[in-house]
Design a protein around this motif. Structure first.
Motif, short mmCIF file in Angstrom:
data_model
loop_
_atom_site.label_atom_id
_atom_site.label_comp_id
_atom_site.label_asym_id
_atom_site.label_seq_id
_atom_site.Cartn_x
_atom_site.Cartn_y
_atom_site.Cartn_z
N UNK A 279 6.81 3.69 25.83
CA UNK A 279 6.64 2.23 25.93
C UNK A 279 7.88 1.50 25.45
N UNK A 280 8.52 2.02 24.39
CA UNK A 280 9.75 1.39 23.90
C UNK A 280 10.88 1.54 24.90
N UNK A 281 11.00 2.73 25.50
CA UNK A 281 12.09 2.97 26.46
C UNK A 281 11.94 2.09 27.70
N UNK A 282 10.72 1.91 28.15
CA UNK A 282 10.47 1.10 29.36
C UNK A 282 10.30 -0.38 29.03
N UNK A 283 10.35 -0.72 27.73
CA UNK A 283 10.20 -2.09 27.27
C UNK A 283 8.84 -2.68 27.65
N UNK A 284 7.85 -1.81 27.79
CA UNK A 284 6.49 -2.27 28.05
C UNK A 284 5.94 -2.98 26.82
N UNK A 285 6.10 -2.35 25.67
CA UNK A 285 5.67 -2.91 24.40
C UNK A 285 6.41 -2.15 23.30
N UNK A 286 6.70 -2.84 22.21
CA UNK A 286 7.45 -2.23 21.11
C UNK A 286 6.47 -1.70 20.07
N UNK A 287 6.07 -0.43 20.23
CA UNK A 287 5.22 0.22 19.24
C UNK A 287 6.12 1.13 18.40
N UNK A 288 6.58 0.61 17.28
CA UNK A 288 7.50 1.35 16.43
C UNK A 288 6.76 2.41 15.62
N UNK A 289 7.47 3.39 15.06
CA UNK A 289 6.80 4.38 14.21
C UNK A 289 6.05 3.76 13.05
N UNK A 290 6.61 2.70 12.44
CA UNK A 290 5.91 2.06 11.31
C UNK A 290 4.62 1.38 11.78
N UNK A 291 4.66 0.79 12.99
CA UNK A 291 3.45 0.16 13.52
C UNK A 291 2.41 1.22 13.87
N UNK A 292 2.88 2.35 14.35
CA UNK A 292 1.95 3.45 14.65
C UNK A 292 1.27 3.94 13.39
N UNK A 293 2.00 4.00 12.28
CA UNK A 293 1.38 4.39 11.01
C UNK A 293 0.34 3.36 10.57
N UNK A 294 0.66 2.07 10.80
CA UNK A 294 -0.32 1.03 10.46
C UNK A 294 -1.58 1.19 11.29
N UNK A 295 -1.43 1.51 12.58
CA UNK A 295 -2.57 1.67 13.47
C UNK A 295 -3.31 2.98 13.24
N UNK A 296 -2.77 3.81 12.34
CA UNK A 296 -3.44 5.06 11.97
C UNK A 296 -4.15 4.92 10.63
N UNK A 297 -3.41 4.41 9.63
CA UNK A 297 -3.94 4.39 8.26
C UNK A 297 -4.33 3.00 7.77
N UNK A 298 -3.83 1.95 8.44
CA UNK A 298 -4.17 0.59 8.03
C UNK A 298 -3.48 0.19 6.73
N UNK A 299 -3.77 -1.03 6.29
CA UNK A 299 -3.20 -1.53 5.03
C UNK A 299 -3.94 -2.81 4.64
#
Length: 370
Positions: A279-299
Motif C-alpha cells: 500500500x505504501x509503494x502504490x501510495x494507496x494508503x500510508x500504513x507505517x510499521x508504527x501504525x500497524x503496531x497500533x492496529x495490533x496492540x492499541x494504546x
C-alpha cells in the motif's frame, strides 16, 4: 502590547484552523504563519476569519534553513507554536525528507528561539505515539510512564527525538514557558492523517486475533487546547510541562469498523505487513510499521493531568469524536445498523463484550460549548 504568535505548519488544515482561531482571540496583536509551501486556496480562506481579527503574515520558508530566526526577530515574536512535526511531508512521501523536516527543522527552530530575547512561551505538538505499542504495555500510559519499547522508527521516533531537543531547550532557557502536548489520534470531518486514510478503505485489513483499544481526540478540542497553551502567563504557571490529550473513553477497532459500515479482513501478521508495504509503494494508503503496531496492540493514555492542570475536559469523548469523523465519510459497504446487529448477535453467542470499550449504540456528536 499584545501577543505576537508564530505558528509553524500553517499549510495544513490543523495549522490553518489554529491560526484563524488565534486571530479571533483578544490580546493577540499579530499571527505569523510559516511553512515550506503556501497554503492551498481553501486553507487561505480558512485563515481569514469573519469579523474583527488580528493581522496575519505568511512567510514561505523551510524550517531546516536558518531563515526562521530572521522572521522571529523581524516581528518581535514572543510565543511560538510548533505544529510542523508530522507523519507525512508536504509534496513528498520520502521518509528521509519527512524525518529531516521533523527533526532538523525543530533543531533549527529551537536554535532561533534560543537567540530570541523576547520569547516567553513555546508550545510543541507531539503524539501519544512516543509511548509505542507493544504486547506487554501497561493498560494506561501516564505522562510519567516509561515505555517498555521505544519506537524504532517513523513519526513516533521523530517525536521522541523532538521532545528530547525541547527538554534541552527548556534547560537552557528557563525563562521560557515550555508546553509539550501529546495528542492521541486526531479525527474530525476534515482530518487528514494516515489513520483517517486507513479508515477510508472500503475493507479494513486487521490483524487476526487482535482487537486493539484506540483513543481519539477531535480537531475542535485540539485547537482549544493549543489556544489555552499559547496564552499561559509564563514559566512556572500550571500548564507548563507535558500533557496527554485525548477524548474520554476508548473504542475497539472492531467497533470503529462497525460505525463506519466497513467490513474487516482479518489477516495473519506477515500477510498484513506485506499488504502495508504494498500500500505504501502504490501510495494507496500510508500504513507505517508504527501504525500497524497500533492496529495490533492499541494504546490508551491517562488525561487526568490535562483536566486538573488546564481545567479543561475535551468536549468530545472518543466515541463522539469518531462518530463526527464517521459522519463525514463515504458510506461503507454494509449499513452500520445492520452490521452492528449482526456482530452483536455473534458477540452475544460468544460471550460478554470486553470491559473498557464503548457500547455500540449510536454515539451522537456534539459541538463544544462556548
Amino acid at each position: 502590547m499584545g501577543t505576537v504568535v508564530l505558528v509553524t505548519g500553517v499549510a495544513r488544515h490543523l495549522g490553518a484552523r489554529f491560526a484563524a482561531e488565534l486571530r479571533r482571540r483578544p490580546g493577540v496583536d499579530l499571527v505569523v504563519g510559516v511553512d515550506v509551501e503556501p497554503p492551498r486556496p481553501p486553507l487561505r480562506a480558512l485563515a481569514e476569519p469573519d469579523g474583527p481579527a488580528a493581522p496575519y503574515r505568511f512567510h514561505q520558508l523551510d524550517l531546516r534553513r536558518p531563515a526562521v530566526a530572521r522572521v522571529i526577530a523581524e516581528h518581535g515574536v514572543d510565543t511560538v507554536v510548533h505544529l510542523a512535526v508530522s507523519a507525512t511531508g508536504l509534496g513528498s512521501t520520502n521518509r528521509s525528507s519527512v524525518k529531516e523536516s521533523n527533526v532538523i527543522g525543530t533543531m533549527q527552530l529551537l536554535g532561533a528561539c534560543q537567540k530570541a530575547a523576547d520569547l516567553r512561551r513555546l508550545v510543541v505538538k507531539s503524539t501519544t505515539g512516543v509511548y509505542g505499542s507493544a504486547p506487554r504495555d501497561p493498560a494506561v500510559f501516564t505522562e510519567r510512564t516509561q515505555p517498555r519499547n521505544l519506537p524504532g522508527g517513523g513519526f513516533a521516533k521523530d517525536a521522541v527525538e523532538v521532545e528530547g531537543y525541547v527538554r534541552g531547550f527548556a534547560r537552557r532557557r528557563p525563562d521560557v514557558a515550555v508546553t509539550v502536548l501529546r495528542f492521541a489520534n486526531i479525527v474530525g470531518p476534515d482530518a487528514d492523517t494516515p489513520l483517517s486514510e486507513y479508515f477510508g478503505l472500503p475493507v479494513l485489513p486487521t490483524v487476526l486475533g487482535y482487537d486493539p483499544r484506540l483513543q481519539f481526540v477531535h480537531e475542535d478540542d485540539v485547537v482549544e487546547v493549543l489556544c489555552r497553551s499559547a496564552f499561559a502567563a509564563g514559566p512556572g504557571t500550571a500548564n507548563t510541562g507535558t500533557f496527554n490529550v485525548a477524548g474520554e473513553g476508548v473504542l475497539l477497532l472492531s467497533q470503529c469498523a462497525r460505525r463506519l459500515g466497513r467490513p474487516t479482513l482479518p489477516l495473519l501478521l506477515p500477510a498484513i505487513s506485506w499488504f502495508a508495504g504494498l500500500a505504501r509503494q502504490t501510495r494507496l494508503v500510508d500504513v507505517s510499521p508504527e501504525q500497524l503496531r497500533l492496529l495490533t496492540h492499541g494504546r490508551v493514555v491517562d488525561t487526568a493531568r490535562l483536566r486538573e492542570t488546564f481545567g479543561y475536559r475535551p468536549a468530545f469523548t472518543t466515541p463522539e469524536a469518531f462518530a463526527d469523523f464517521a459522519a463525514a465519510q463515504s458510506p461503507g459497504l454494509l449499513p452500520p445498523g445492520r452490521l452492528t446487529a449482526l456482530t452483536d448477535g455473534v458477540a452475544a453467542l460468544l460471550g460478554p463484550e470486553r470491559p473498557g470499550a464503548a457500547p455500540d449504540g449510536p454515539a451522537r456528536p456534539h459541538r463544544p460549548r462556548s
